[in-house]
Design a protein around this motif. Sequence first.
Motif, PDB file in Angstrom:
ATOM      1  N   LYS A  31       0.866  15.863  16.856  1.00  0.00           N
ATOM      2  CA  LYS A  31       1.572  14.879  17.707  1.00  0.00           C
ATOM      3  C   LYS A  31       0.954  13.491  17.536  1.00  0.00           C
ATOM      4  O   LYS A  31      -0.259  13.359  17.345  1.00  0.00           O
ATOM      5  CB  LYS A  31       1.448  15.275  19.177  1.00  0.00           C
ATOM      6  N   LEU A  32       1.825  12.500  17.674  1.00  0.00           N
ATOM      7  CA  LEU A  32       1.364  11.111  17.539  1.00  0.00           C
ATOM      8  C   LEU A  32       0.431  10.739  18.694  1.00  0.00           C
ATOM      9  O   LEU A  32       0.732  10.987  19.866  1.00  0.00           O
ATOM     10  CB  LEU A  32       2.572  10.162  17.524  1.00  0.00           C
ATOM     11  N   GLU A  33      -0.695  10.134  18.340  1.00  0.00           N
ATOM     12  CA  GLU A  33      -1.674   9.702  19.350  1.00  0.00           C
ATOM     13  C   GLU A  33      -1.664   8.185  19.501  1.00  0.00           C
ATOM     14  O   GLU A  33      -2.005   7.654  20.542  1.00  0.00           O
ATOM     15  CB  GLU A  33      -3.076  10.132  18.925  1.00  0.00           C
TER      16      GLU A  33
ATOM     17  N   TRP B  22       1.986   4.418   6.718  1.00  0.00           N
ATOM     18  CA  TRP B  22       3.426   4.336   6.461  1.00  0.00           C
ATOM     19  C   TRP B  22       3.884   2.887   6.617  1.00  0.00           C
ATOM     20  O   TRP B  22       3.645   2.282   7.660  1.00  0.00           O
ATOM     21  CB  TRP B  22       4.206   5.240   7.436  1.00  0.00           C
ATOM     22  N   SER B  23       4.493   2.341   5.618  1.00  0.00           N
ATOM     23  CA  SER B  23       4.929   0.934   5.618  1.00  0.00           C
ATOM     24  C   SER B  23       3.801   0.019   6.071  1.00  0.00           C
ATOM     25  O   SER B  23       3.988  -0.839   6.957  1.00  0.00           O
ATOM     26  CB  SER B  23       6.156   0.742   6.510  1.00  0.00           C
ATOM     27  N   ASN B  24       2.609   0.256   5.526  1.00  0.00           N
ATOM     28  CA  ASN B  24       1.421  -0.566   5.787  1.00  0.00           C
ATOM     29  C   ASN B  24       0.899  -0.478   7.223  1.00  0.00           C
ATOM     30  O   ASN B  24       0.156  -1.344   7.668  1.00  0.00           O
ATOM     31  CB  ASN B  24       1.674  -2.035   5.413  1.00  0.00           C
ATOM     32  N   LYS B  25       1.309   0.538   7.953  1.00  0.00           N
ATOM     33  CA  LYS B  25       0.776   0.764   9.305  1.00  0.00           C
ATOM     34  C   LYS B  25       0.105   2.127   9.338  1.00  0.00           C
ATOM     35  O   LYS B  25       0.501   3.041   8.605  1.00  0.00           O
ATOM     36  CB  LYS B  25       1.899   0.728  10.340  1.00  0.00           C
ATOM     37  N   LEU B  26      -0.910   2.220  10.223  1.00  0.00           N
ATOM     38  CA  LEU B  26      -1.682   3.459  10.314  1.00  0.00           C
ATOM     39  C   LEU B  26      -1.251   4.232  11.564  1.00  0.00           C
ATOM     40  O   LEU B  26      -1.302   3.699  12.671  1.00  0.00           O
ATOM     41  CB  LEU B  26      -3.165   3.095  10.396  1.00  0.00           C
ATOM     42  N   TYR B  27      -0.817   5.464  11.381  1.00  0.00           N
ATOM     43  CA  TYR B  27      -0.382   6.307  12.503  1.00  0.00           C
ATOM     44  C   TYR B  27      -1.383   7.449  12.673  1.00  0.00           C
ATOM     45  O   TYR B  27      -1.719   8.127  11.693  1.00  0.00           O
ATOM     46  CB  TYR B  27       1.009   6.890  12.232  1.00  0.00           C
ATOM     47  N   HIS B  28      -1.849   7.637  13.922  1.00  0.00           N
ATOM     48  CA  HIS B  28      -2.825   8.694  14.212  1.00  0.00           C
ATOM     49  C   HIS B  28      -2.137   9.892  14.864  1.00  0.00           C
ATOM     50  O   HIS B  28      -1.381   9.715  15.817  1.00  0.00           O
ATOM     51  CB  HIS B  28      -3.901   8.185  15.173  1.00  0.00           C
TER      52      HIS B  28
ATOM     53  N   GLN C  99       0.852  -1.184   0.000  1.00  0.00           N
ATOM     54  CA  GLN C  99       0.000   0.000   0.000  1.00  0.00           C
ATOM     55  C   GLN C  99       0.896   1.246   0.000  1.00  0.00           C
ATOM     56  O   GLN C  99       1.881   1.285   0.736  1.00  0.00           O
ATOM     57  CB  GLN C  99      -0.845  -0.014   1.271  1.00  0.00           C
ATOM     58  N   PRO C 100       0.575   2.247  -0.816  1.00  0.00           N
ATOM     59  CA  PRO C 100       1.478   3.403  -0.841  1.00  0.00           C
ATOM     60  C   PRO C 100       1.402   4.189   0.468  1.00  0.00           C
ATOM     61  O   PRO C 100       0.346   4.252   1.100  1.00  0.00           O
ATOM     62  CB  PRO C 100       0.949   4.242  -2.003  1.00  0.00           C
ATOM     63  N   ASN C 101       2.523   4.754   0.865  1.00  0.00           N
ATOM     64  CA  ASN C 101       2.508   5.642   2.030  1.00  0.00           C
ATOM     65  C   ASN C 101       1.629   6.829   1.678  1.00  0.00           C
ATOM     66  O   ASN C 101       1.748   7.391   0.584  1.00  0.00           O
ATOM     67  CB  ASN C 101       3.925   6.125   2.330  1.00  0.00           C
ATOM     68  N   SER C 102       0.742   7.198   2.592  1.00  0.00           N
ATOM     69  CA  SER C 102      -0.134   8.324   2.255  1.00  0.00           C
ATOM     70  C   SER C 102      -0.534   9.130   3.471  1.00  0.00           C
ATOM     71  O   SER C 102      -0.405   8.682   4.614  1.00  0.00           O
ATOM     72  CB  SER C 102      -1.362   7.839   1.490  1.00  0.00           C
ATOM     73  N   LEU C 103      -1.000  10.319   3.186  1.00  0.00           N
ATOM     74  CA  LEU C 103      -1.438  11.250   4.218  1.00  0.00           C
ATOM     75  C   LEU C 103      -2.949  11.398   4.078  1.00  0.00           C
ATOM     76  O   LEU C 103      -3.448  11.676   2.983  1.00  0.00           O
ATOM     77  CB  LEU C 103      -0.738  12.603   4.000  1.00  0.00           C
ATOM     78  N   ILE C 104      -3.655  11.203   5.208  1.00  0.00           N
ATOM     79  CA  ILE C 104      -5.118  11.288   5.175  1.00  0.00           C
ATOM     80  C   ILE C 104      -5.575  12.327   6.194  1.00  0.00           C
ATOM     81  O   ILE C 104      -5.256  12.227   7.380  1.00  0.00           O
ATOM     82  CB  ILE C 104      -5.763   9.923   5.504  1.00  0.00           C
TER      83      ILE C 104
END
Lengths: 34, 206
Positions: free
Chosen positions: B201-203, B150-156, B72-77
């Motif tokens: 900030k990362l949640e 990012w690298s198939n993981k979802l960061y909030h 999956q492409p790295n993306s910003l949502i």
Amino acid sequence: MSEKIKFWLLLGLFALSIALLWYLNHADQRLFIG
Amino acid sequence: MLNCMRLRSLHYREANNILFVAIVAINLYIIAAPIWPQFSFWWQSHHTQRQAQLTRLIHPTEAIAPKQEAGQPNSLIIPALLLDQPTLEGPEKDWFNLLKQGIWRWPASSTPDKGGNTVFLAHRFSYTGPHGAFYYLNKLKPGIEIAVIWSNKLYHYKVVSSTEVPPTDTAIEDNTPDAEITLFTCTPLWHPVNRLVVVAKLEGQQ
């Protein structure tokens, strides 16, 4: 106005439009840089 | 002789019609392109479920959890901006072409999986490529959610600040002890003299 004169005027306008589009596509760094 | 002149006049008339249509089309594009993102945002906000879809995308429930597929492409949502775009990677020397294509991760910055400060930048408006991925970055206020795949993981992430700094202020690109993302673009929209900087900030991550 004869069709020939109209043609050259329109051709000039067309060239100006293309030049403007080219400028906006290549100079938008200076105009609208993000 | 008369027939020949009439024929030539007919050819000029046809060419004039074509030129007229081409001139109108080019100039309509030049005028409409800067307004297009506003119209598109208004239309999608009022007539589509785009924001709800993006919110569901970044909050997958157990029942409908979309699998983070490999490759999956790295993306910003950013649901609040109706934004879901891949992020681009590339060296600094290619900045002009990369920014033309969309959102670019500043190569000297960190990445979401490493923590620290991950910096993304994009145009506010451009006649080429996506018409300014960060057109509405000024709408981001503290508390608004952002997600990064990012690298198939979802960061909030959650927005903590939105400020304006001069272009000479490169401290926004510095690494930080906390995991965060910095999004920046130029501001104000039609007379860009400063940088609009949004820090989130990362949640958590999934």
